[in-house]
Design a protein around this motif. Structure first.
Motif, mmCIF file in Angstrom:
data_model
loop_
_atom_site.group_PDB
_atom_site.id
_atom_site.type_symbol
_atom_site.label_atom_id
_atom_site.label_comp_id
_atom_site.label_asym_id
_atom_site.label_seq_id
_atom_site.Cartn_x
_atom_site.Cartn_y
_atom_site.Cartn_z
ATOM 1 N N CYS A 165 1.085 -1.297 0.426
ATOM 2 C CA CYS A 165 0.167 -0.037 -0.058
ATOM 3 C C CYS A 165 0.807 1.072 -0.248
ATOM 4 N N PRO A 166 1.431 2.154 -1.350
ATOM 5 C CA PRO A 166 2.697 2.825 -1.376
ATOM 6 C C PRO A 166 1.976 3.755 -0.779
ATOM 7 N N GLU A 167 3.084 4.911 -0.133
ATOM 8 C CA GLU A 167 2.943 6.313 0.526
ATOM 9 C C GLU A 167 2.631 7.001 -0.978
ATOM 10 N N ARG A 168 1.534 7.856 -1.262
ATOM 11 C CA ARG A 168 2.767 8.815 -2.464
ATOM 12 C C ARG A 168 2.527 10.355 -1.626
ATOM 13 N N ILE A 169 2.937 10.606 -0.891
ATOM 14 C CA ILE A 169 2.528 12.099 -0.154
ATOM 15 C C ILE A 169 3.483 12.833 0.039
ATOM 16 N N ALA A 170 3.069 14.215 -0.480
ATOM 17 C CA ALA A 170 4.043 15.146 -0.482
ATOM 18 C C ALA A 170 4.990 15.749 1.087
ATOM 19 N N GLU A 171 5.653 15.681 1.128
ATOM 20 C CA GLU A 171 6.910 15.638 2.174
ATOM 21 C C GLU A 171 6.467 17.203 2.239
ATOM 22 N N GLY A 172 6.112 16.731 4.453
ATOM 23 C CA GLY A 172 5.487 18.385 4.489
ATOM 24 C C GLY A 172 4.038 18.638 4.673
ATOM 25 N N HIS A 173 3.421 17.483 3.259
ATOM 26 C CA HIS A 173 1.511 17.971 3.563
ATOM 27 C C HIS A 173 1.132 16.345 3.876
ATOM 28 N N ALA A 174 1.993 16.171 4.654
ATOM 29 C CA ALA A 174 1.249 14.035 4.859
ATOM 30 C C ALA A 174 0.130 14.058 5.256
ATOM 31 N N LEU A 175 -0.214 14.827 6.502
ATOM 32 C CA LEU A 175 -1.312 14.425 6.998
ATOM 33 C C LEU A 175 -3.061 15.165 5.924
ATOM 34 N N GLU A 176 -2.596 16.124 5.119
ATOM 35 C CA GLU A 176 -3.380 16.709 4.353
ATOM 36 C C GLU A 176 -3.672 15.215 3.542
ATOM 37 N N GLU A 177 -2.656 15.263 3.727
ATOM 38 C CA GLU A 177 -2.996 14.240 2.000
ATOM 39 C C GLU A 177 -3.772 13.050 2.636
ATOM 40 N N LEU A 178 -2.789 12.157 3.458
ATOM 41 C CA LEU A 178 -2.741 10.824 3.659
ATOM 42 C C LEU A 178 -4.669 10.696 3.823
ATOM 43 N N SER A 179 -5.547 11.733 3.765
ATOM 44 C CA SER A 179 -7.142 11.233 3.601
ATOM 45 C C SER A 179 -7.521 12.095 2.794
ATOM 46 N N SER A 180 -7.160 13.077 2.125
ATOM 47 C CA SER A 180 -7.154 13.377 0.685
ATOM 48 C C SER A 180 -7.112 12.686 -0.090
ATOM 49 N N LEU A 181 -6.222 11.823 -0.907
ATOM 50 C CA LEU A 181 -5.348 11.193 -1.748
ATOM 51 C C LEU A 181 -5.832 10.398 -1.428
ATOM 52 N N PRO A 182 -6.221 9.206 -2.935
ATOM 53 C CA PRO A 182 -7.090 7.701 -2.961
ATOM 54 C C PRO A 182 -5.775 6.486 -2.265
ATOM 55 N N GLN A 183 -6.329 5.763 -1.549
ATOM 56 C CA GLN A 183 -5.218 4.964 -1.574
ATOM 57 C C GLN A 183 -5.033 4.033 -2.074
ATOM 58 N N ILE A 184 -3.644 3.341 -3.096
ATOM 59 C CA ILE A 184 -3.661 2.188 -3.866
ATOM 60 C C ILE A 184 -3.067 0.656 -2.166
ATOM 61 N N VAL A 185 -3.552 -0.072 -3.325
ATOM 62 C CA VAL A 185 -4.255 -1.433 -2.269
ATOM 63 C C VAL A 185 -3.367 -2.923 -3.131
ATOM 64 N N GLY A 186 -2.372 -2.786 -3.083
ATOM 65 C CA GLY A 186 -2.092 -3.496 -4.135
ATOM 66 C C GLY A 186 -1.805 -5.304 -3.787
ATOM 67 N N ALA A 187 -2.919 -6.382 -3.728
ATOM 68 C CA ALA A 187 -2.724 -7.569 -2.924
ATOM 69 C C ALA A 187 -3.172 -8.956 -3.820
ATOM 70 N N ASP A 188 -2.562 -9.594 -3.813
ATOM 71 C CA ASP A 188 -2.519 -11.524 -5.061
ATOM 72 C C ASP A 188 -3.790 -12.146 -4.350
ATOM 73 N N ASP A 189 -4.511 -11.928 -3.111
ATOM 74 C CA ASP A 189 -5.766 -12.333 -2.831
ATOM 75 C C ASP A 189 -6.680 -11.829 -1.726
ATOM 76 N N ALA A 190 -8.040 -12.043 -1.460
ATOM 77 C CA ALA A 190 -8.523 -11.083 -2.034
ATOM 78 C C ALA A 190 -8.116 -10.649 -0.030
ATOM 79 N N ARG A 191 -8.877 -11.708 0.774
ATOM 80 C CA ARG A 191 -8.031 -11.369 2.337
ATOM 81 C C ARG A 191 -6.896 -10.478 2.576
ATOM 82 N N ALA A 192 -6.006 -10.376 1.983
ATOM 83 C CA ALA A 192 -4.785 -9.717 2.122
ATOM 84 C C ALA A 192 -5.695 -7.945 1.988
ATOM 85 N N GLY A 193 -6.340 -7.799 0.248
ATOM 86 C CA GLY A 193 -6.182 -7.083 -0.141
ATOM 87 C C GLY A 193 -7.620 -6.215 0.721
ATOM 88 N N ASP A 194 -8.597 -7.076 0.857
ATOM 89 C CA ASP A 194 -9.908 -6.713 1.541
ATOM 90 C C ASP A 194 -9.383 -6.034 3.190
#
Length: 413
Positions: A165-194
């Motif tokens: 689940c990669p971070e995609r924030i700009a350093e210095g703006h993490a607290l804002e962007e953690l809630s405003s940006l989409p989160q990628i969830v990479g998983a190879d089975d449904a349980r881990a992804g869920d």
């Protein structure tokens, strides 16, 4: 003890129930600490595991170890709540059914990925992971690293779920962007992804599901695309400068009220702990070694040398001249000097025989001197990081080499 959502943690089969909702391995760093604060802010009890004791002591005192907008106030609010638990003992890992690993893949001296860091991480995790734990890799990794970690944990007889689940924030703006940006969830089975999706839905409503390798490539492509755009901007600057024209006027002509060129960045140092490294990891991953990325690296890494050569053309021999560098962080309004090209510029100027003075309002470095001293003693000033403090600076009549165009354009080299 607070109850923990089973959608996140899955079944508990270990004898002792966890007393933490999540442990962040590398939780005192630029990625791990803002994430820990954000998760504690939404009600989770977060274990901040970091081997740097001095950093942990600083956090315990309510002091952020680096600049991050809004973080120090949030830290002061959270410390009395008991939802942040700090430790430098790896045994903390066993106190939660979710472990987020904030350790990226570095590049070695041959500009290839160094996987030994994840071999050590597996060895560190294995003795402490709980049965059916969820392990989330968070920092940028070489493609295939998530599967590598999952297989090595399985080889040790550990039945765990692993996601990227990669971070995609700009350093210095993490607290804002953690809630405003989409989160990628990479998983190879449904349980881990869920499970990973349920965890990050505590922070953001938008989740993008992919396989682990797709997520790994998405993160590398994102940083590499930015790095390549900066390289185009820097190459354009060099072409215009060598043609004897003011690039700031060219850039204005290209971008002003013209939407198809609005995303062309201004020139400047493209640096920091991610962009160069991630581009080189992508080059190592591809069979043709990614010539576009290699060219971008040569342009961006070559900009300090270009500036020194251009200054020699303009001013002649630089031996004995006093040259001041304004800003040593890798970007504006940051205290992070990691991979900053201002340091490369400093070295090249020193090799040319110049007496180099460096300053920065944020970076902590015993080699830096006060701004007033740099202005007083320097014959020439070079803008290394376009901090706001420099934009209306009285430079006392000195020439300013300003590739960024942040101080009114500087001089044409």
């Amino acid at each position: 003890m607070r109850p923990v959502a089973s959608a996140i943690l899955g079944p508990m089969t270990t004898p002792a129930a966890p007393d933490l909702d999540v442990v962040v391995l590398g939780g005192g760093g630029h990625v791990g600490l803002p994430l820990s604060l954000a998760m504690a802010d939404v009600g989770l009890r977060v274990g901040v595991y970091d081997t740097n004791r001095a950093t942990l002591e600083q956090i315990r005192r309510g002091e952020m170890p680096f600049l991050e907008n809004g973080a120090e106030a949030l830290l002061a609010e959270l410390l009395p709540s008991g939802r942040l638990v700090l430790d430098d003992d790896a045994a903390m890992i066993a106190r939660a059914d979710v472990v987020i690993v904030v350790i990226g893949t570095p590049v070695d001296e041959f500009l290839g990925p160094s996987m030994t860091v994840f071999e050590r991480t597996v060895a560190q995790l294995a003795p402490h992971l709980r049965h059916a734990a969820l392990v989330v890799l968070r920092s940028t990794v070489y493609p295939g690293t998530t599967a590598f970690v999952a297989q090595h944990l399985a080889d040790r007889g550990l039945p765990v779920d692993v996601a990227f689940c990669p971070e995609r924030i700009a350093e210095g703006h993490a607290l804002e962007e953690l809630s405003s940006l989409p989160q990628i969830v990479g998983a190879d089975d449904a349980r881990a992804g869920d499970r990973a999706e349920a965890l990050f839905r505590r922070l953001t409503n938008t989740i993008i599901r992919t396989s682990t390798k797709e997520a790994e490539l998405a993160k590398l492509f994102t940083n590499t695309w930015r790095y390549m755009k900066f390289a185009v901007a820097n190459q354009f600057f060099m072409i215009a400068d060598q043609a004897g024209v003011d690039y700031s006027n060219v850039l204005r002509a290209v971008r002003e009220d013209y939407p198809r060129a609005a995303d062309l960045p201004a020139p400047g140092f493209a640096a920091g702990p991610c962009l160069f490294k991630d581009t080189m990891q992508l080059a190592a991953f591809t069979s043709d070694h990614f010539p576009l990325g290699q060219a971008a690296m040569q342009v961006n890494e070559g900009l300090p040398a270009y500036l020194v050569s251009a200054m020699e053309r303009r001013y002649g021999d630089l031996r004995g001249r006093s040259i001041g560098i304004l800003g040593m962080a890798f970007k504006a309004e940051s205290d992070d000097p990691r991979a900053s090209l201002s340091y490369k510029l400093r070295k090249l100027l020193a090799w040319s025989g110049a007496d180099v003075l460096c300053t920065d309002p944020y970076v902590r470095d015993d080699r830096l001197v006060p701004l007033e001293e740099v202005i007083e003693r320097s014959e020439i000033l070079v803008l290394g990081a376009p901090h706001r403090a420099y934009r209306a600076l009285d430079v006392g009549g000195h020439d300013v080499v300003d590739v960024w165009g942040a101080m009114g354009g500087g001089i044409r080299l």
